[in-house]
Every structure is written in C-alpha cells, then in structure tokens.
Write a protein that holds these residues in place. Structure first.
Motif, PDB file in Angstrom:
ATOM      1  N   GLU A  47       1.057  -1.087   0.210  1.00 35.70           N
ATOM      2  CA  GLU A  47       0.050   0.205  -0.216  1.00 35.70           C
ATOM      3  C   GLU A  47       0.716   1.222  -0.072  1.00 35.70           C
ATOM      4  OE1 GLU A  47      -3.096   2.544   2.886  1.00 35.70           O
ATOM      5  OE2 GLU A  47      -1.921   0.456   3.749  1.00 35.70           O
ATOM      6  N   ILE A  68      -7.679   0.300  -1.198  1.00 34.24           N
ATOM      7  CA  ILE A  68      -7.339  -1.265  -1.288  1.00 34.24           C
ATOM      8  C   ILE A  68      -8.700  -1.746  -1.379  1.00 34.24           C
ATOM      9  CG2 ILE A  68      -6.492  -3.149   0.173  1.00 34.24           C
ATOM     10  CD1 ILE A  68      -4.787  -1.151   1.930  1.00 34.24           C
ATOM     11  N   SER A 103      -4.544   0.034   7.759  1.00 31.18           N
ATOM     12  CA  SER A 103      -4.381   0.701   6.418  1.00 31.18           C
ATOM     13  C   SER A 103      -4.575   2.165   6.748  1.00 31.18           C
ATOM     14  CB  SER A 103      -5.100   0.111   5.208  1.00 31.18           C
ATOM     15  OG  SER A 103      -6.377   0.445   5.488  1.00 31.18           O
TER      16      SER A 103
END
Length: 298
Positions: free
Chosen positions: A252, A260, A286
């Motif tokens: 990422e 994502i 994330s």
C-alpha cells in the motif's frame, strides 16, 4: 461492466462520516449513479432521552429530529454545491444497522459507503461498531472511507488469491474506480514451509519450492488479467513471498495506493466469525480507503 446505479452513504454526521459522504458523492458524479444520504437516530438513545425528559418537554424529541434532518439536508446541499449531485435525504429512527440494511435493500444499493471510526488500540479491536457490524451482516460491496476525497482514486491495490472471489472483487473495483491504475498483489507462502524446515529440508530445496510457487502464481495472474478484461498497460503485477496482511500494508505504501480492494470472507467457519483475519487487519491498519467486495458485480 455496468456502472453503479445507486449509492447509499450512511452518516452519523461526524467528521469521518462527512469524508465518506463526499467520497460517495464524487463516485456518484463520475458514475452517474443516484446517491442517497441516510442518518439513523438510535431508538435506544431516544428511549433514554424520553426517560430523562419531563412531561412538559415531550416536544423536545421532535425538535431534535427536525434539527438532525436539517443537518443532513445541509450536508446534501453541500454535496450538490461541490459535486453537482442531487442526493436524496432520509432520516430514520430505529436500530442503526437494521435501518441501514433495510434502506440499502429498498433502493438495491450497488455500493454502501461508511466512514471508518476509532483509533489506536481500540481501532485494532473494533473498527467502529456500525462499520464492523455492517461488514458482518450486509452482503453488498462496502467502501470504508478513511481519507478526504480530494480527487478520484488514482491507484488501487487488489490482493488476489485466484479464487472466484478475486475476479468478483476486480469487477466491483472497476465499477467503483474505473479510471484507477490497478496493482495486483499475490502474497504466497509455501505450504508447510516451517514444518519442512523443521523436518530437515534444506534451504536450497525450499528456495526451489518458492521459485515454482512464484512461477505458477505469475501464470495465474496473467490468466486473471485476461479473464477480467483488464488493460495490461494499466496493471502492475506483484508476486511476493510472505504473510498476506503484512505484504498488503507494505505494498500500500510502496505503490502509493489510495484504495485497497479486498474480499470479506476468510476460509472456514472460524475465519468467517473473525470477519477474515487479513481483511480485519487491513481495515484496522491501512491508511488508504478499503473497498470490501462481497458479492458478484452486476
């Protein structure tokens, strides 16, 4: 690939929920889809308020609901001003998740958009009560928004395991972010690698197994690109050895992805109960928005 027809942004009127509404509006503007904004006033909170109110202040509840509706309408006006999208407004009283699910079913929402909630340790344990329960209960693609929607998604990271879910996730992703560059990631581990090493299999033999697994994954990734009818010029293909959630979070950052795309369901009953360990970990850790794909794209 059919465009998104209907989007539902559920908002609790918090700052993160506002980010989600603006992202939903941006996607609706790009896709031409209809956007619905929903706020649910918890019936439990209203019951608690009634208990505290004197008989002479019973009208306060109605005043509260009118103020909430005014806030949602103001948000809809802001959406129209910024994105040119006329959003429908709905304010319901009831159990939050049940009302969201009911409205999503009523409009047959192609995408449900929610804001991420929580931080630090509690975020790891609980993404946000409504968000996580929605992920568990609602079988629709769900976009969990963490960032302000400054622009269309530029680059999305799509972890794949070459199951039917991978193809489904790609199709959902293309509907949500049709212009984004796609980074396909397959993270693999040699089956029983630790046990083989413990049993005395040398590192050279294990390395050969990893080479074979990488070669096979590369061929499967090429097949997936063809099946999904992706433009090869817009696709990066990455095959890495290692644990999936670690590789997803590392890539990422390395690939500068702002979205994502990941499947909801894990393997077996225990994984299902945990929402899927990889999915849960990515949602908690994330920085990018996360699209959880949970049904076949239309």
């Amino acid at each position: 690939m059919n465009p998104l027809r209907t989007l539902l942004a559920a908002t609790d009127l918090s700052a993160l929920a506002r980010h989600a509404v603006m992202r939903a509006a941006l996607i609706a503007a790009e896709s031409g889809g209809q956007l619905s904004l929903q706020h649910v006033v918890s019936v439990g909170a209203l019951d608690a308020l009634r208990h505290l109110l004197d008989a002479g202040t019973a009208g306060m509840q109605q005043q509260l609901l009118e103020e909430v509706r005014g806030e949602v309408q103001a948000l809809a006006a802001e959406v129209a001003a910024h994105h040119g999208v006329a959003a429908a407004v709905r304010v319901d009283v009831g159990a939050v998740l049940a009302e969201i699910a009911s409205h999503a079913d009523a409009i047959d929402a192609d995408l449900l958009v929610l804001g991420a909630r929580g931080a630090g340790f509690m975020r790891e344990l609980l993404i946000g009560s409504t968000t996580e329960r929605a992920l568990r209960k609602i079988s629709r693609p769900l976009l969990v928004v963490k960032q302000m929607a400054h622009e269309s998604y530029r680059r999305m990271l799509v972890p794949v395991d070459f199951s039917a879910r991978s193809l489904d996730a790609l199709r959902v992703a293309q509907r949500v972010a049709p212009a984004a560059e796609i980074v396909l990631l397959h993270a693999f581990e040699v089956p029983f690698e630790g046990k083989l090493r413990f049993a005395g299999v040398d590192e050279q033999a294990l390395s050969a197994l990893r080479v074979n697994a990488r070669r096979e994954a590369g061929a499967q990734m090429n097949e997936l690109v063809e099946q999904a009818a992706l433009d090869p010029a817009r696709v990066r293909r990455i095959v890495l050895h290692g644990e999936a959630s670690t590789q997803i979070l590392e890539q990422e950052q390395a690939q500068d992805c702002d979205l994502i795309v990941i499947g909801k369901r894990g393997q077996g009953v225990f994984e299902e109960m945990l929402l899927g360990s990889v999915t849960r970990h990515v949602l908690a850790r994330s920085a990018a928005d996360v699209l959880v794909a949970d049904r076949r794209a239309g």
